[in-house]
Design a protein around this motif. Structure first.
Motif, short mmCIF file in Angstrom:
data_model
loop_
_atom_site.label_atom_id
_atom_site.label_comp_id
_atom_site.label_asym_id
_atom_site.label_seq_id
_atom_site.Cartn_x
_atom_site.Cartn_y
_atom_site.Cartn_z
N LEU A 99 101.75 34.27 16.57
CA LEU A 99 101.10 34.48 17.86
C LEU A 99 99.60 34.33 17.66
N LEU A 100 99.02 33.35 18.32
CA LEU A 100 97.63 33.00 18.07
C LEU A 100 96.85 32.99 19.37
N SER A 101 95.81 33.82 19.47
CA SER A 101 94.96 33.79 20.64
C SER A 101 94.28 32.43 20.73
N ALA A 102 94.04 31.99 21.96
CA ALA A 102 93.45 30.67 22.16
C ALA A 102 92.05 30.55 21.59
N ASP A 103 91.38 31.67 21.32
CA ASP A 103 90.04 31.60 20.76
C ASP A 103 90.01 31.73 19.24
N ASP A 104 91.19 31.86 18.61
CA ASP A 104 91.25 31.98 17.16
C ASP A 104 91.83 30.71 16.54
N LEU A 105 91.87 30.68 15.20
CA LEU A 105 92.33 29.49 14.49
C LEU A 105 93.20 29.89 13.30
N VAL A 106 94.19 29.05 13.00
CA VAL A 106 94.95 29.19 11.77
C VAL A 106 94.19 28.47 10.66
N ALA A 107 94.05 29.09 9.51
CA ALA A 107 93.33 28.46 8.39
C ALA A 107 94.17 27.34 7.79
N PRO A 108 93.52 26.35 7.21
CA PRO A 108 94.27 25.24 6.60
C PRO A 108 95.27 25.74 5.56
N GLY A 109 96.52 25.29 5.68
CA GLY A 109 97.56 25.65 4.71
C GLY A 109 98.18 27.02 4.90
N ALA A 110 97.70 27.79 5.89
CA ALA A 110 98.14 29.18 6.03
C ALA A 110 99.62 29.29 6.37
N LEU A 111 100.11 28.45 7.28
CA LEU A 111 101.51 28.58 7.68
C LEU A 111 102.45 28.27 6.53
N VAL A 127 104.47 38.35 7.36
CA VAL A 127 103.49 38.08 6.31
C VAL A 127 102.11 38.01 6.95
N TYR A 128 101.14 38.63 6.31
CA TYR A 128 99.77 38.51 6.78
C TYR A 128 98.87 38.15 5.61
N GLY A 129 97.57 38.11 5.84
CA GLY A 129 96.63 37.72 4.80
C GLY A 129 95.22 38.05 5.26
N GLN A 130 94.26 37.41 4.65
CA GLN A 130 92.87 37.72 5.01
C GLN A 130 92.41 36.87 6.18
N PRO A 131 91.93 37.49 7.26
CA PRO A 131 91.24 36.75 8.31
C PRO A 131 89.74 36.76 8.05
N VAL A 132 89.07 35.74 8.50
CA VAL A 132 87.61 35.66 8.41
C VAL A 132 87.05 35.62 9.82
N GLU A 133 86.14 36.51 10.12
CA GLU A 133 85.50 36.53 11.44
C GLU A 133 84.35 35.52 11.47
N PHE A 134 84.15 34.90 12.63
CA PHE A 134 83.06 33.94 12.75
C PHE A 134 82.51 33.97 14.16
N VAL A 135 81.30 33.47 14.31
CA VAL A 135 80.62 33.34 15.60
C VAL A 135 80.22 31.89 15.77
N GLY A 136 80.42 31.34 16.93
CA GLY A 136 80.01 29.96 17.16
C GLY A 136 81.04 28.98 16.66
N GLU A 137 80.60 28.01 15.88
CA GLU A 137 81.50 26.98 15.37
C GLU A 137 82.35 27.54 14.23
#
Length: 347
Positions: A99-111, A127-137
């Motif tokens: 389940l992915l909010s439209a404003d978030d992203l899956v990291a490359p290779g994560a799935l 299964v979960y892992g580390q998310p990284v927060e970001f602002v802007g791009e």
């Protein structure tokens, strides 16, 4: 808890990403691309538009027209985020789901990393892992989590014990991938918990399934902006503690019912600690008082603890010598806990 080295998975497991959207059309193309570009899996996207008032539905339909792996469900009227989640999850027919909010992203290779863990360990339901927060791009390129690439597995009851001992949710949300069988077994998100549904959902999953974590690799990117839903639906820090308790109270009807008292004490202890931090940072006394009231409401015994007595004294006397030093010490402790969370998935 068991830590092991990763192994690969044969074939290309099927994964659906349910993307709920309300007025986030400008983010949708990046979110959808982050799923469809995943290597090693057969990815699909289900966009559920909750009667957006911007061009979100038009953007979603254009994405679907350009790629048959994208489908769109449009609500004729706004039904709220919980129903939007559940309507999308009802359409999933793949082996795994996120389940992915439209404003978030899956990291490359994560799935691929997440489903490999579940394929190797059939008792792991999420299964979960580390998310990284970001602002802007969004961050460019692949990222690692600052640790060796390994897997951690907990028995579900073990993970619940850690969560209740800390009184926390260790998961932001976009980093979770679930086995669809587990999602079907536990059902949808609870409409009675619109502000702490995620935590309750992870606890519910762990009641029936083991929990896994991908270590050493970033699994998702969590976008910070002023319209973040968590920032708009929770009016205060005190409210956050009360709603967390509602999530932990799910356990009252399970074999882990005895752990709810521990969660209450942990929540109250943290609320009192945050109140002291507020004063040390020259914050508002009324915020500290609200937090104290929430702590005692959650666990009445908190009123007689040393932390509460110190807080009461500080509220009476106001700023005291050394408060900046205490604030600096707490900042150091926060950084240490953050690093421990990055490495282990719990804090």
């Amino acid at each position: 808890m068991r830590v092991s080295l990763p192994v690969g998975v044969a074939g290309a497991p099927t994964v659906s990403a349910v993307i709920p959207c309300f007025n986030y059309g400008h983010y949708l193309p990046q979110a959808v691309a982050s799923v469809l570009d995943q290597p090693g899996v057969a990815a699909r996207v289900i966009v559920v538009d909750d009667c957006s008032t911007d061009d979100s539905l038009a953007v979603a339909r254009a994405l679907a027209a350009a790629d048959p792996r994208v489908t769109v469900l449009a609500h004729p009227q706004n039904r709220g985020h919980i129903q939007t989640y559940n309507d999308g999850l009802d359409l999933v027919d793949t082996e795994f789901v996120t389940l992915l909010s439209a404003d978030d992203l899956v990291a490359p290779g994560a799935l691929g990393r997440a489903v490999s863990l579940m394929a190797a360990h059939p008792r792991v339901g999420m299964v979960y892992g580390q998310p990284v927060e970001f602002v802007g791009e969004p961050p460019a390129g692949d990222r690692d989590g600052g640790a060796p690439y390994t897997w951690t597995r907990w028995r579900g009851t073990e993970w619940i014990r850690i969560a209740t001992r800390r009184g926390r949710c260790f998961i932001l949300s976009p980093e979770v991938v679930m086995r669809t069988e587990a999602m079907r077994q536990i059902g949808g998100y609870n409409p009675l918990l619109p502000k702490s549904g995620d935590l309750e959902y992870w606890l519910r999953t762990a009641t029936h399934w083991d929990v896994g974590r991908v270590n050493g690799r970033v699994q998702a990117f969590y976008r910070q902006h002023e319209a973040n839903m968590h920032a708009t639906i929770l009016p205060s820090m005190a409210a956050d503690y009360r709603h967390r308790l509602l999530a932990f109270r799910y356990l009252e009807g399970t074999p882990a019912a005895a752990l709810v008292g521990r969660a209450r004490r942990a929540l109250a202890r943290e609320a009192l600690g945050v109140a002291l931090r507020e004063l040390d940072a020259d914050g508002r006394a009324e915020v500290a008082r609200e937090l104290r009231a929430a702590a005692v409401e959650i666990s009445p015994a908190a009123a007689s603890t040393r932390r509460a007595r110190v807080l009461d004294s500080r509220l009476r006397r106001g700023s005291t010598p050394g408060h900046r030093l205490r604030a600096a010490a707490r900042d150091l402790a926060d950084r240490a806990r953050w690093r421990f969370w990055v490495l282990t998935g719990v804090s």
